[in-house]
Design an enzyme around this catalytic site. Sequence first.
Site, PDB file in Angstrom:
ATOM      1  N   GLU A 243       0.884  -1.179   0.000  1.00 42.87           N
ATOM      2  CA  GLU A 243       0.000   0.000   0.000  1.00 42.87           C
ATOM      3  C   GLU A 243       0.911   1.216   0.000  1.00 42.87           C
ATOM      4  O   GLU A 243       1.432   1.615   1.046  1.00 42.87           O
ATOM      5  CB  GLU A 243      -0.888  -0.011   1.258  1.00 42.87           C
ATOM      6  CG  GLU A 243      -1.830  -1.187   1.341  1.00 42.87           C
ATOM      7  CD  GLU A 243      -3.062  -1.052   0.448  1.00 42.87           C
ATOM      8  OE1 GLU A 243      -3.146  -0.083  -0.320  1.00 42.87           O
ATOM      9  OE2 GLU A 243      -3.937  -1.925   0.532  1.00 42.87           O
ATOM     10  N   CYS A 277      -3.038   8.757   3.036  1.00 39.97           N
ATOM     11  CA  CYS A 277      -2.675   8.283   1.695  1.00 39.97           C
ATOM     12  C   CYS A 277      -3.757   8.636   0.691  1.00 39.97           C
ATOM     13  O   CYS A 277      -3.469   9.106  -0.396  1.00 39.97           O
ATOM     14  CB  CYS A 277      -2.427   6.782   1.728  1.00 39.97           C
ATOM     15  SG  CYS A 277      -3.787   5.871   2.456  1.00 39.97           S
TER      16      CYS A 277
HETATM   17  P1  NAD Z   1       8.204   5.009   4.920  1.00 35.67           P
HETATM   18  O1  NAD Z   1       8.286   4.161   3.705  1.00 35.67           O
HETATM   19  O2  NAD Z   1       9.263   5.994   5.167  1.00 35.67           O
HETATM   20  O3  NAD Z   1       8.123   4.117   6.232  1.00 35.67           O
HETATM   21  C1  NAD Z   1       7.120   3.120   6.410  1.00 35.67           C
HETATM   22  C2  NAD Z   1       7.673   2.014   7.292  1.00 35.67           C
HETATM   23  O4  NAD Z   1       8.696   1.311   6.583  1.00 35.67           O
HETATM   24  C3  NAD Z   1       8.330   2.507   8.585  1.00 35.67           C
HETATM   25  O5  NAD Z   1       7.969   1.616   9.626  1.00 35.67           O
HETATM   26  C4  NAD Z   1       9.812   2.410   8.266  1.00 35.67           C
HETATM   27  O6  NAD Z   1      10.629   2.258   9.398  1.00 35.67           O
HETATM   28  C5  NAD Z   1       9.837   1.162   7.428  1.00 35.67           C
HETATM   29  N1  NAD Z   1      11.021   1.002   6.573  1.00 35.67           N
HETATM   30  C6  NAD Z   1      11.879   1.963   6.114  1.00 35.67           C
HETATM   31  N2  NAD Z   1      12.833   1.401   5.332  1.00 35.67           N
HETATM   32  C7  NAD Z   1      12.563   0.070   5.282  1.00 35.67           C
HETATM   33  C8  NAD Z   1      13.154  -1.034   4.595  1.00 35.67           C
HETATM   34  N3  NAD Z   1      14.224  -0.890   3.804  1.00 35.67           N
HETATM   35  N4  NAD Z   1      12.598  -2.256   4.747  1.00 35.67           N
HETATM   36  C9  NAD Z   1      11.495  -2.428   5.511  1.00 35.67           C
HETATM   37  N5  NAD Z   1      10.895  -1.426   6.196  1.00 35.67           N
HETATM   38  C10 NAD Z   1      11.415  -0.186   6.070  1.00 35.67           C
HETATM   39  O7  NAD Z   1       6.755   5.707   4.835  1.00 35.67           O
HETATM   40  P2  NAD Z   1       6.128   6.781   5.836  1.00 35.67           P
HETATM   41  O8  NAD Z   1       6.778   8.099   5.589  1.00 35.67           O
HETATM   42  O9  NAD Z   1       6.082   6.221   7.211  1.00 35.67           O
HETATM   43  O10 NAD Z   1       4.608   6.844   5.330  1.00 35.67           O
HETATM   44  C11 NAD Z   1       4.127   7.790   4.435  1.00 35.67           C
HETATM   45  C12 NAD Z   1       3.876   7.130   3.086  1.00 35.67           C
HETATM   46  O11 NAD Z   1       2.958   6.045   3.272  1.00 35.67           O
HETATM   47  C13 NAD Z   1       3.205   8.046   2.103  1.00 35.67           C
HETATM   48  O12 NAD Z   1       3.806   7.872   0.832  1.00 35.67           O
HETATM   49  C14 NAD Z   1       1.758   7.560   2.080  1.00 35.67           C
HETATM   50  O13 NAD Z   1       1.031   7.831   0.910  1.00 35.67           O
HETATM   51  C15 NAD Z   1       1.935   6.101   2.283  1.00 35.67           C
HETATM   52  N6  NAD Z   1       0.703   5.489   2.788  1.00 35.67           N
HETATM   53  C16 NAD Z   1       0.009   4.666   1.964  1.00 35.67           C
HETATM   54  C17 NAD Z   1      -1.193   4.110   2.403  1.00 35.67           C
HETATM   55  C18 NAD Z   1      -1.995   3.189   1.526  1.00 35.67           C
HETATM   56  O14 NAD Z   1      -2.926   2.571   2.017  1.00 35.67           O
HETATM   57  N7  NAD Z   1      -1.666   3.073   0.250  1.00 35.67           N
HETATM   58  C19 NAD Z   1      -1.659   4.383   3.684  1.00 35.67           C
HETATM   59  C20 NAD Z   1      -0.904   5.245   4.503  1.00 35.67           C
HETATM   60  C21 NAD Z   1       0.288   5.778   4.042  1.00 35.67           C
END
Ligand code: NAD
Length: 471
Positions: A243, A277
């Site tokens: 997502e 999102c």
């Molecule tokens: P992010 O990708 O920076 O972090 C998300 C999670 O991934 C965190 O827990 C982070 O620690 C972890 N992470 C980071 N690097 C990783 C790796 N290499 N391997 C595994 N895990 C890792 O995202 P964010 O800034 O926390 O969230 C915002 C983003 O999420 C926006 O782009 C938003 O649109 C998206 N989002 C999408 C939905 C959806 O349903 N499509 C819902 C909410 C948020």
Amino acid sequence: MKTYHTIIGGKLITPKNTFEVKNPATDELIGHAPISTKTEVEQAVNAAKEAQPGWAALEDDVRKKYIMKVADVLSNNSEALARWITKEQGKPLAGPGSMFEMEACVGWTQVPASLDLPVEVVFEDDARRDELHRKPIGVVAAIAPWNWPLMIAIWQIIPAIRVGNTVVLKPSEYTTIGTLEMVRLINEVLPVGVLNTVSGPGEIGAELVANKNVGKVMFTGSNSTGEKIIEATACNMTRLTLELGGNDAAIVMEDVNVKAIAEGLFWGSFLNMGQTCACAKRLYVHEDKYEEVVNVLSDLAQKMPMGNGLDEGVVLGPIQNKMQYDKVVDLVEDAKANNARIVCGGNAKEGKGFFYPITIIADVKDGTRIVDEEQFGPVLPIIKYSNIEDAIKSANRLEAGLGASVWSSNIDEAKKVAARVEAGTVWINQHGAVHPMVPFGGIKGSGYGVEFGVDGLKSVTQPQVISINKA
Ligand code: NAD
């Protein structure tokens, strides 16, 4: 100041290292969160692996009862957990804020407990009978973002355990404590090892998803992290639900009653300060209604109280973190430099906390960064169109394909437009209205797989065909 704990195999783990967690509205220290070690990541996956066969062997009805107990725990502790969300994430207790997030947690727990995946007879004649059974995958790694931290963790955890998987959850490093507290409470009613946590920065998530004993990753977050997860898991055959980010278009048609849709458009764009999102992030408005929409949204923006979400009457909080705040400032400054009209907001607020006013930007065009990049904040560029074909083309020109909306007094016309918009969900006269029975997921660059409803349950199972020779 208190240090919080992860939980592995039912045991609270005292961390070797921690990081400081601060309130984004006040900059006050609110606690210390654990940084898991690589060994702890492995222990968490092993605990989940050990617990999984016993959990999967339970009758469906028994697992459903456990999940209803989880719903009770969430409901009974909703106020305390909502306060954590507000202190850590920033969204206010009131309005569509943290109490609303907790209500969603309860709903998204109760609904999967009411759903079933019965055996399907996919073919039968005199000679054979073929049944499709749905089996759990094993250990699910859940990686959550910071915008709706508890609700999205619940979206990942509950369907997975409902069908017999066990889970290791890693919350975002920006919103760890509330999530760990929620999991600690849930663990009081679940068998040992069914739900475990690790915590810390992205590297801990990377360690978790690459573990060969993880059968499925439920990931919600940014596109760049999603791409890293694809690479890290490809050779393990790990199943993925991704997502990812969105940049939802909303198309306002010429026949709308602007006053009637104003509040829906406002919250469809600014729910959680736009840090959602599936918020409308680009508004395409027919030229006949353009100025009216711009003015009505700007009036609403200036009426909504913003502040520390623990204070009464506040309905808009701060931006959650510095990285996100800087991104918003940068994109608004770029829009100004490109001669966009800042109708309201547009300048950072003085004082403590990551406060930024709701910002409406008019006379802006496709190709400007504020339109083309996911800004994920309290800013709305409003673009004028005169021909619906141009609005549809604009909506579809980006790689993002999470949500979109069409606003019109004529549902049949709106449906014709909706059918041509490239997004996983196209809402009509609402935006971002997710529901626990209705599948939700992105297309194009916004990821793959769906959550919620029966399709969401299927996505945390693997199919097995049992084929019987009747002769
Ligand atoms: P992010 O990708 O920076 O972090 C998300 C999670 O991934 C965190 O827990 C982070 O620690 C972890 N992470 C980071 N690097 C990783 C790796 N290499 N391997 C595994 N895990 C890792 O995202 P964010 O800034 O926390 O969230 C915002 C983003 O999420 C926006 O782009 C938003 O649109 C998206 N989002 C999408 C939905 C959806 O349903 N499509 C819902 C909410 C948020």
